[in-house]
Enzyme design. Sequence first.
Site, short mmCIF file in Angstrom:
data_model
loop_
_atom_site.label_atom_id
_atom_site.label_comp_id
_atom_site.label_asym_id
_atom_site.label_seq_id
_atom_site.Cartn_x
_atom_site.Cartn_y
_atom_site.Cartn_z
N CYS A 1 -18.78 -4.60 18.90
CA CYS A 1 -18.80 -6.20 18.82
C CYS A 1 -18.45 -6.66 20.28
CB CYS A 1 -17.92 -6.61 18.07
SG CYS A 1 -16.32 -6.20 18.08
N CYS B 1 -14.86 -2.61 12.65
CA CYS B 1 -14.32 -3.77 13.03
C CYS B 1 -14.44 -4.93 11.78
CB CYS B 1 -14.80 -4.35 14.39
SG CYS B 1 -14.61 -6.11 14.40
N GLU B 2 -13.27 -5.15 11.43
CA GLU B 2 -13.28 -6.16 10.29
C GLU B 2 -14.04 -7.65 10.49
OE1 GLU B 2 -9.69 -6.03 8.14
OE2 GLU B 2 -8.52 -7.69 9.38
N HIS B 3 -14.02 -7.85 12.10
CA HIS B 3 -14.18 -9.27 12.13
C HIS B 3 -15.73 -9.30 12.31
CE1 HIS B 3 -9.96 -9.19 14.20
NE2 HIS B 3 -9.95 -9.93 12.91
N HIS B 4 -16.42 -8.21 12.86
CA HIS B 4 -17.82 -8.30 12.88
C HIS B 4 -18.42 -7.45 12.26
CE1 HIS B 4 -15.87 -9.90 16.73
NE2 HIS B 4 -16.62 -10.82 16.94
N HIS C 1 -15.51 -0.88 21.40
CA HIS C 1 -15.91 -1.59 20.35
C HIS C 1 -17.34 -2.22 20.41
CE1 HIS C 1 -11.93 -2.45 18.53
NE2 HIS C 1 -11.36 -1.80 19.52
N GLN D 1 -8.23 -2.50 15.52
CA GLN D 1 -7.52 -1.39 16.10
C GLN D 1 -5.84 -1.34 16.19
OE1 GLN D 1 -9.12 -0.47 20.00
NE2 GLN D 1 -7.37 0.68 20.51
ZN ZN Z 1 -15.17 -7.28 16.37
#
Ligand code: ZN
Length: 201
Positions: free
Chosen positions: A164, A93-96, A162, A134
């Site tokens: 995260c 996941c590129e956010h976390h 996920h 995703q």
């Molecule tokens: Zn994430």
Amino acid sequence: MSVDKKLDNKVITPVAREVDQDRAERAIRELLEAIGEDPSRDGLLDTPARVARMWTEVLSGTNNDPDHHLSKTFDIEHDEMVLVRDIPFDSMCEHHMLPFFGKAHVAYIPNGHITRLSKIARVVDAYARRLQVQERLTDEIKDCIQGTLNPKGVAVVIEAQHLCMQMRGVQKQHSSTTTSAFSGLFMSDEKTRAEFMNLMK
Ligand code: ZN
């Protein structure tokens, strides 16, 4: 870790962006200090180097040209739906910068030619092994197959967990997120989509 990938008779070595190992190690050491750890304690001594190496593997799809996997096709009269279910994948996941993982289901309706089933799994892997979300992963797989095989339609469904969300208690443990993307007949033809949904049950 070897970054050489054997494809048919050729060995493709991913080029382009390499993880800068020294810089990644420095960053991990810095992060350890930022969270109040002592990077010189026994258990953490090799951690920065280990994590830096791990990122090369996690991001191996970044340098992997997904179109390449579908460059070899076979001509065929078959125009019924081809469905490859339960393709396992791991992504980040590129956010976390935490893993998300699960299964991809890919269907297409051939338009004169098909590819080997294993190549579909390679396309999924190439797009998964990079910093991702995703929804984009789902779209990219669909667009790649549509753009290279030029089938009458593509359907991609991804079910993923996920970390995260699970680790942070946002989502109940083990619940999964489903995304889908359709093109061609899967979008325009009610019957085709119903057939796909039926096969997916
Ligand atoms: Zn994430």
